[in-house]
Scaffold this motif. Sequence first.
Motif, mmCIF file in Angstrom:
data_model
loop_
_atom_site.group_PDB
_atom_site.id
_atom_site.type_symbol
_atom_site.label_atom_id
_atom_site.label_comp_id
_atom_site.label_asym_id
_atom_site.label_seq_id
_atom_site.Cartn_x
_atom_site.Cartn_y
_atom_site.Cartn_z
ATOM 1 N N GLY A 1 0.797 -1.216 0.000
ATOM 2 C CA GLY A 1 0.000 0.000 0.000
ATOM 3 C C GLY A 1 0.829 1.264 0.000
ATOM 4 N N GLN A 2 2.056 1.184 0.515
ATOM 5 C CA GLN A 2 2.980 2.313 0.507
ATOM 6 C C GLN A 2 3.974 2.210 -0.651
ATOM 7 O OE1 GLN A 2 1.528 4.664 2.527
ATOM 8 N NE2 GLN A 2 3.492 5.101 3.498
ATOM 9 N N VAL B 1 -3.432 8.595 -7.889
ATOM 10 C CA VAL B 1 -4.526 7.691 -8.285
ATOM 11 C C VAL B 1 -4.294 6.300 -7.695
ATOM 12 C CG1 VAL B 1 -5.547 6.476 -10.249
ATOM 13 C CG2 VAL B 1 -5.170 8.937 -10.376
ATOM 14 N N ILE B 2 -3.071 5.802 -7.780
ATOM 15 C CA ILE B 2 -2.778 4.472 -7.247
ATOM 16 C C ILE B 2 -2.872 4.453 -5.723
ATOM 17 C CG2 ILE B 2 -0.954 2.735 -7.010
ATOM 18 C CD1 ILE B 2 -0.081 3.455 -9.838
ATOM 19 N N TYR C 1 -12.246 -1.234 1.746
ATOM 20 C CA TYR C 1 -13.124 -2.337 1.354
ATOM 21 C C TYR C 1 -12.860 -3.583 2.196
ATOM 22 C CZ TYR C 1 -14.893 -6.115 -1.644
ATOM 23 O OH TYR C 1 -15.531 -7.229 -2.130
ATOM 24 N N GLN C 2 -11.588 -3.796 2.524
ATOM 25 C CA GLN C 2 -11.210 -5.023 3.211
ATOM 26 C C GLN C 2 -11.452 -4.978 4.723
ATOM 27 O OE1 GLN C 2 -7.159 -5.297 1.895
ATOM 28 N NE2 GLN C 2 -7.663 -6.622 0.165
ATOM 29 N N ILE C 3 -11.539 -3.787 5.297
ATOM 30 C CA ILE C 3 -11.721 -3.698 6.755
ATOM 31 C C ILE C 3 -13.119 -3.206 7.113
ATOM 32 C CG2 ILE C 3 -9.274 -3.308 7.187
ATOM 33 C CD1 ILE C 3 -9.910 -0.339 7.557
ATOM 34 N N ILE D 1 -6.139 3.001 -0.824
ATOM 35 C CA ILE D 1 -6.955 3.457 0.304
ATOM 36 C C ILE D 1 -8.356 2.865 0.209
ATOM 37 C CG2 ILE D 1 -8.088 5.479 1.318
ATOM 38 C CD1 ILE D 1 -5.565 7.084 0.511
ATOM 39 N N LEU D 2 -8.939 2.881 -1.000
ATOM 40 C CA LEU D 2 -10.276 2.318 -1.199
ATOM 41 C C LEU D 2 -10.261 0.807 -0.986
ATOM 42 C CD1 LEU D 2 -11.440 4.316 -4.363
ATOM 43 C CD2 LEU D 2 -12.051 4.721 -1.971
#
Length: 539
Positions: free
Chosen positions: A389-390, A415-416, A426-428, A421-422
Amino acid sequence: MSNFHPLKNLKSDIPASIVVFLVALPLCLGIALASGAPLYSGLIAGIVGGIVVASLSGSHAGVSGPAAGLAVIVLAAIQDLGSFEIFLMAVVLAGIIQIVMGFLKGGIIAYYFPSSVIMGMLSGIGIIIFIKQIPHAFGYDRSPEGDLSFSSNGGENTFTELLNMLDFISPGALIITAVSLAILLLWETSFMKSKKIFQLIPGPLVAVISGIFLNQLFIGMPDFALRADQSVNVPLAESFSGFLGNFTFPDLAALTNPQIYITAVVIAVVASLETLLCVEATDKLDPYKRVTPTNRELKAQGVGNIISGMIGGLPITQVIVRSSANIQSGGRTKASAIIHGFLLLGSIIAIPYLLNLIPLATLAAILFIVGYKLAKPSLFRKMYKQGKGQFIPFIATILGIVFTDLLVGLGIGLVIAIFYILLNNYQITLNTKHERKEDGKDLMRLELAQELTFINKATILKSLANIPKNTKVEIDASNTRYMHHDIYEIIEDFRISAKERDIEVTIINLTEPVEGPTPPKFTVTTHSDEGEDFKEKIN
């Protein structure tokens, strides 16, 4: 902040200002050349950015001047508007717009860029600085010094320039680069840093003096002598009146031309964005982690652009190349930026002939060190350890900047970063816990996340659909601060349909959402066979 009073830190700021001056001088000229503007316009912008903007700014380490990121916009604007004097009027108006943006608290924009993108920007610029200086180190000096985009003049790009330089290798430039780099690396050693005398004499200054000496030494050696385009080229004025004659003034009659207002808005928006991103990056580089007031920075930049436009200068932004050079050279307060502005002013008045003896190869060596420090391998390892993610937005930003330009690269990285972040959001969506009660029925506890938007619908629907029959379910919204109405409807529909599946539902701290992030107002406990009671309590 008393430890950062300018007068108390001159022993650090003066050497740093010399380095920034040496870096800024060719950049000001190169950016003016790339912008299709008079060479003096770049110097004027550098002087105003150093003296005026730094004095008004709240940034301790930032350095302002003409920006490579605006070169294409400036080039097109001068051509579209028809004259440089009309363009200067647009610069003045852009400064006014920036001041208004500062009063309207527009500086908050910078805080919406993730740190992975900012770090990627720094590393990308470091790589570009390093690569773009390689031709100068070998003596091939066709590309403007300030060009930070992938494409160069004449249809070339960053990497084709590296191939072309192989046909134009200059032994004299290579020797000067090697000697200058050796001096700079020597000054980075712990031994040199431990000696007070070497702390007082900046390594880049020694490298420049050595470069000038070698340049003069090679004059009588045809195989090693440098050409005129392999050294700094400051426009010479025969007298003070001749110096003043290099100033250009805006065409006030152009105020009736609607095109200049469009140009002014474009310059103001792009310059402000570039400044705010540089502020964010500079604050991250600052070893003392001081925070720059961004709204004050916009006002300072606005005043700088008004003055620059009034006397014939290019648009000004805070610039990461000079700012990072300032920090890497030990600059502690804004005094280093201000002094660098006076050094620019004094040098083009008093010693332009001496400046024109400085080889570009020496300046390339200085920028090699700056570029390396911005893109150290240790930073890549650090970002990799922080997870995909980073790391992926970080790498994407670097590649975007290297293969396109600064603003496009930032856009790609942003954008990436937003995608991750989205995806993370979504996962948590919820935390599921399973327990077994004494009566033999399974108890499933679903703890909802703090933020639930329409993006989380699929996860919620899938989780509820997978709940087995003959189960007790607790849906806990105690931690939820915002819930989209679609999520509320999904839970309501599940509560109604649960009876058919012999699922007993308990809902905790849920209320029907209204506009805005309204926290739950009370707790409701219900079962699937008490639908009417549930509705009555909620409403």
